[in-house]
Write a protein that holds these residues in place. Structure first.
Motif, PDB file in Angstrom:
ATOM      1  N   ARG B 300       0.802  -1.207   0.105  1.00 37.90           N
ATOM      2  CA  ARG B 300       0.012   0.211  -0.220  1.00 37.90           C
ATOM      3  C   ARG B 300       1.297   1.385   0.144  1.00 37.90           C
ATOM      4  N   LYS B 301       0.437   2.302  -0.471  1.00 40.33           N
ATOM      5  CA  LYS B 301       1.185   2.946  -0.513  1.00 40.33           C
ATOM      6  C   LYS B 301       1.500   3.812   0.375  1.00 40.33           C
ATOM      7  N   LYS B 302       2.846   5.035   0.771  1.00 41.91           N
ATOM      8  CA  LYS B 302       2.475   5.832   1.427  1.00 41.91           C
ATOM      9  C   LYS B 302       2.220   7.337   1.633  1.00 41.91           C
ATOM     10  N   PRO B 303       1.283   7.675   2.126  1.00 36.93           N
ATOM     11  CA  PRO B 303       0.566   8.882   1.952  1.00 36.93           C
ATOM     12  C   PRO B 303       1.296   9.880   2.502  1.00 36.93           C
ATOM     13  N   PHE B 304       0.641  11.125   1.752  1.00 35.10           N
ATOM     14  CA  PHE B 304       1.354  11.519   1.458  1.00 35.10           C
ATOM     15  C   PHE B 304       1.678  12.510   2.516  1.00 35.10           C
ATOM     16  N   GLY B 305       2.593  13.136   3.123  1.00 42.70           N
ATOM     17  CA  GLY B 305       2.903  13.882   4.034  1.00 42.70           C
ATOM     18  C   GLY B 305       2.012  12.830   5.484  1.00 42.70           C
ATOM     19  N   MET B 306       1.780  11.159   5.221  1.00 41.26           N
ATOM     20  CA  MET B 306       1.855  11.177   6.839  1.00 41.26           C
ATOM     21  C   MET B 306       2.558  11.066   7.653  1.00 41.26           C
ATOM     22  N   ILE B 307       2.108  10.933   9.362  1.00 44.78           N
ATOM     23  CA  ILE B 307       3.210  11.187  10.227  1.00 44.78           C
ATOM     24  C   ILE B 307       2.922   9.476  11.045  1.00 44.78           C
ATOM     25  N   LYS B 308       4.249   9.142  11.199  1.00 47.52           N
ATOM     26  CA  LYS B 308       3.988   7.670  11.303  1.00 47.52           C
ATOM     27  C   LYS B 308       3.392   7.056  13.068  1.00 47.52           C
TER      28      LYS B 308
END
Lengths: 439, 316
Positions: B300-308
């Motif tokens: 699954r793509k890593k959402p743009f600007g995501m904070i883990k």
């Protein structure tokens, strides 16, 4: 610069009115001014039925906290203070003014004295200007950010929605105003650089803005690909500066202020003339409009008057939209007025208005590959169907800017973006219950 | 003016012209060269088998949905696609009742019992073909070409080392095998059409076929002819272009597709070289179908600007 390009969808541009300079509407008989045309608290009327008003006169002062004052765009008599249902379903107070057609300017309209940041911000605070790209966020609040944080001003001239050309006309007809506004912003906000992002489908705007900005040091035009949604705040900032605005953060978190080009022109106009925001250039287009035009109309002009000014309906109207076809809001009736942040009124006949029937998801992944933010809308829909807040948190539905690319691309014609909006509610509820459990 | 006629619906108010039906129609169009080749190479019975499979698929979908009081989805043409692919995966002399049985199994058991279009865990045509292979082993592995009913397939020849078919004949499909799988030329035309119409992307077909090619190149000590024979023989191209790319049972991200394609290719060549079945394409795709949900969640793509979640905790 951006390392890679964010996804999106290729749309038919329908910029039919791009070459049409705006025409001023014949002053409508009645205008309806809602007190809630911005994000935040509604304004409070300072006029009552029977009062005489003139162009540029304050008719409602800003409410508490986040809010904006409202001025009259016509001269005439206040008929009554009424209520109406807004396009998003809430109730708002309205001021209804019967016009006299004289358009006498109020004596308070004089250029403000602006020599430093404080005076500049105070002036903008009185101007009634809000984000004119469509969001309606009160501009003074945005500009009030700590100067030490501000590095770059990004001017939004993308105008990525189909049909709309009001920003296009601003950048062609009022390029010097925009350039003036940019130098004011850079000077008083102490910004080092300014980037104007314009989609490549508007070469005239790129040329005219480049020419206008020749004398403004540190300001430049950056052409953007014509892929919707270039004008989305995070997309625009990434494609113009390469900076990534993190989940839940504002552009200022990476030193950027994003401002629409027409808002910039309105700021310059106010500082030059003292005329607050009382009128708007609106694109009137769509399959049911006889002669599409750009129209300058006082804020509060009923939609019906605009359409009549454009030759009336060419076929029975079935859908009226505030704004563009990708994110615009469908109106329940034709008496709704032009708001501060209205940049287009689109009217469609039966063929274009009828939404297609939705079918089962075939898991083609087109929603995933079209999402600018790399979300998985199809998985979000499944998590929403199960009301699974935990899964929605992992899928980051909160990042969704509701641009509508997923719904647009879906071959099964599912209302995916609508599900995303509803899923945000489920996520909020889940996060609140988790917080309470943690206490 | 009557204001009540205005329609209020959620944005967006414009939609792309692509529909489920149009996508399925494109797949049908893309399969037509292979069907034509099957008719020219083997004979008119190819048309009969395919038409029967399509008819049974459509009728069983319609009947099942009517009986279960579900929305009838025959109009989306997906049943036609399943029937057509299954038909092209059968040998020329298959008894008609067996073909009809297979098509019914594909639609009712593999597709409808799992909830219909978009909800099946594996490709219906693949599963039906495997069920038929296990149930009617004899009929399913008796291939005809030039009236020699029991001629060996090029894949069997590859194992025995007595190659009698030229590469050109392999490319044009003049050898014994399932009716729709032999003509590489026709299948590739269909594949190019699907990619040009953006129905599928290149990832799965290229990585699937590429893995088989490279693996057979390695095991043969860089014998390119041997590797090409592997690529052109059996159901590889039919499977890689039309069956492994099934939306529902393959990943939606580019990296997911690459993993899926490489996995399919690897399992295919391992079965071909080291297992007792001469052909492994169907089993490989079925196996990767089952792994698909895991590949999807891993890629699954890593959402743009995501904070883990970890970063957020660290910030607090």
């Amino acid at each position: 610069m951006a390392l890679f390009r964010l996804n999106g969808v290729h749309l038919k541009h329908h910029k039919n009115t791009a070459k049409m300079s705006p025409e001023r509407i014949t002053t409508p008989k009645t205008i309806i001014i809602p007190m809630s045309m911005h994000i935040g608290a509604p304004a409070t009327p300072v006029v009552k039925a029977g009062d005489e008003v003139k162009v540029g006169q304050l008719i409602a002062e800003a409410g508490n906290g986040l809010s904006s004052p409202i001025y009259s765009g016509v001269s005439g008599t206040v008929k009554k203070i009424d209520e109406m249902v807004t396009s998003v379903g809430g109730m708002t107070t309205t001021v209804i003014i019967e016009t006299d057609g004289e358009q006498t300017v109020h004596e308070s309209v004089t250029p403000p004295s602006v020599t430093n940041r404080e005076e500049f911000l105070a002036a903008i605070g009185r101007s009634g200007i809000v984000g004119l790209g469509g969001a309606g966020f009160p501009t003074p609040v945005k500009l009030g950010a700590d100067v030490s944080q501000i590095e770059t001003i990004v001017v939004n001239g993308a105008e990525c929605e189909p049909y709309i050309t009001s920003d296009t006309r601003t950048m062609i007809d009022d390029a010097s105003l925009v350039a003036d506004g940019i130098s004011m912003l850079m000077k008083y906000l102490e910004a080092k650089e300014c980037v104007v992002g314009i989609e490549k489908n508007k070469p005239e705007c790129i040329v005219s803005m480049r020419r206008a900005l020749e004398k403004v040091e540190g300001a430049e035009v950056r052409p953007l690909p014509s892929i919707y949604p270039q004008g989305g705040e995070k997309v625009l900032v990434y494609h113009t500066t390469g900076k990534v605005i993190k989940e839940g953060a504002l552009p200022i978190s990476c030193g950027v202020i994003v401002i629409n080009c027409t808002t910039v022109a309105a700021i310059a106009k106010f500082v030059r003339t003292g005329m607050p925001l009382v009128e708007k250039c609106v694109t009137v287009d769509g399959s049911a409009v006889t002669t599409p035009k750009n129209v300058i109309a006082p804020i509060g002009t009923p939609v019906m008057d605009l359409v009549e000014f454009c030759g009336g309906f060419s076929e029975p109207p079935r859908k009226v939209i505030y704004g563009g076809p990708m994110m615009g809001i469908a109106l329940p009736d034709m008496s709704s007025p032009v708001l501060k942040q209205t940049n287009a009124i689109l009217v469609f006949g039966r063929r274009d208005a009828t939404p297609p029937e939705a079918h089962a998801c075939i898991r083609c992944g087109k929603c995933v590959s079209s999402c600018p933010f790399g979300l998985s809308p199809c998985d979000i829909s499944r998590a929403y169907a199960k009301q699974d807040g935990e899964a929605l948190e992992k899928l980051r539905v909160n990042i969704c800017m509701e641009c509508g690319c997923c719904s647009y691309a879906c071959p099964a014609k599912r209302n995916i973006v609508q599900t995303n909006k509803l899923a945000k509610g489920v996520l909020r509820k889940y996060q609140m219950s988790k917080k309470e459990a943690g206490k | 003016m009557d204001n009540s006629v205005l329609l209020v619906s959620p944005a967006p108010h414009v939609r792309a012209s692509v529909t489920t039906r149009r996508i399925m129609l494109d797949v049908v169009i893309a399969l037509c060269p292979a069907l034509l080749a099957a008719t020219l190479i083997f004979g008119y019975r190819s048309l009969l088998i395919t038409a029967l499979c399509v008819a049974v698929a459509v009728v069983s979908e319609w009947a099942f949905e009517r009986i279960c009081k579900r929305e009838v989805t025959v109009g989306d043409i997906s049943a036609v696609v399943t029937g057509m692919i299954l038909g092209l995966n059968l040998p020329y002399n298959i008894p008609l009742w067996q073909a009809a049985f297979g098509s019914g199994v594909a639609i009712i058991i593999v597709k409808q019992l799992f909830g219909g279009i978009g909800k099946n865990f594996a490709n219906p045509a693949i599963c039906a073909r495997i069920i038929m292979l296990l149930s009617f082993g004899g009929a399913m592995s008796t291939y005809a070409y030039n009236d020699t009913v029991t001629s060996a397939t090029p894949l069997a020849e590859l194992t025995s080392g007595e190659n009698t078919t030229s590469l050109i004949d392999l490319f044009l499909g003049k050898y014994s095998g399932c009716i729709g799988e032999t003509c590489a030329l026709a299948l590739l035309i269909g594949g190019v059409y699907l990619i040009a119409r953006r129905v599928i992307t290149w990832h799965i077909p290229v990585t699937f076929i590429g893995t088989v090619f490279i693996f057979s190149l390695l095991v043969s000590g860089f014998d390119a002819i041997y590797a090409l024979r592997h690529v052109l023989s059996g159901g590889l191209i039919l499977g890689a272009v039309f069956m492994a790319t099934d939306y529902t049972t393959s990943p939606s991200t580019a990296w997911g597709k690459v993993i899926f394609g490489v996995g399919c290719g690897f399992i295919t060549i391992v079965i071909r070289l080291y297992a007792s079945y001469p052909e492994g394409v169907s089993f490989a795709i079925l196996f990767m179908n089952i792994l698909n949900p895991y590949i999807c969640s891993l890629t699954r793509k890593k959402p743009f600007g995501m904070i883990k979640a970890k970063e957020r905790k660290a910030a607090k």
